[in-house]
Design an enzyme around this catalytic site. Sequence first.
Site: not given
Length: 215
Positions: A137, A159, A161, A182-183
């Site tokens: 993050d 994920n 792994k 905005r994404k």
Amino acid sequence: MRPLAGSYLPEFFHEDHSLPKPSWSKDMRLLFDQFMKKCEDGSWIHLPSYNYTLFQRSQDISAFIHAYLPTASKLINEEKLLQAKIFTRNFEDGLGFEYVMFYNDVEKRVVCVFEGGPYLQGMPGCLHGGAIATMIDATVGTSAMIAEGIVMTANLNINFKRPVPLCSVVLINSQLDKIEGRKLFISCNVQSVDEKTLYTEATSLFIKLDPEKQV
Ligand SMILES: CCCCCCCC/C=C\CCCCCCCC(=O)SCCNC(=O)CCNC(=O)[C@H](O)C(C)(C)COP(=O)(O)OP(=O)(O)OC[C@H]1O[C@@H](n2cnc3c(N)ncnc32)[C@H](O)[C@@H]1OP(=O)(O)O
């Protein structure tokens, strides 16, 4: 260095925690030196890192929260906010999150060299999944902030792994894939230093905050 579009630089500068410390392992130091070498021609940039949040003055924190997070502002104790610190930067040296990030503007990549210390254990001998998620993050978040300024994580899909050995150094490679309004869509993987083991893969969605909207 040309100004980074939409980048946000904190107003107060304290100790840069992304510089080598005696607690760093040999691998960590080696990778730091390799990336610093890549910075010499300007293709990569070393990103400094501090242990405080975006603002240090109460009026700045207050103004930020009222502008961007008005709903949250009703529940926030502003006095406590003065004690706020970035949680990845507040363990004793070598025990928690040790990391340094580098940015490549042409490739829109942020790479984080990360060593998770002994206080980040999950399964015995392994790094806690939450610690991995946190650093993913932080890495994709840094990429999003460089591109568009004030953003928040809307979605983080991970994920796991292979388990990450505790106290080993890993590379977190993030790539800004596209921006739609905005994404911001940013993908990421976590690899061993020799790039032979793919530990983790992730995709993320960040939203640029809109002060006109009541979040
Ligand atoms: C020299 C160098 C300088 C370098 C500088 C670097 C400095 C680095 C410093 C430090 C870096 C540290 C980085 C750390 C990063 C950590 C970040 C976090 O942990 S954030 C905490 C966790 N996240 C939340 O708490 C959000 C909670 N959610 C919200 O507040 C809202 O949902 C929000 C703001 C995300 C969106 O709300 P809305 O009201 O503004 O926007 P709406 O209209 O809902 O969504 C906009 C569009 O996005 C889609 N969308 C929203 N959420 C989605 C989702 N989960 N999945 C898919 N689509 C979604 C929607 O469908 C909409 O799409 P359509 O425009 O209609 O196409």
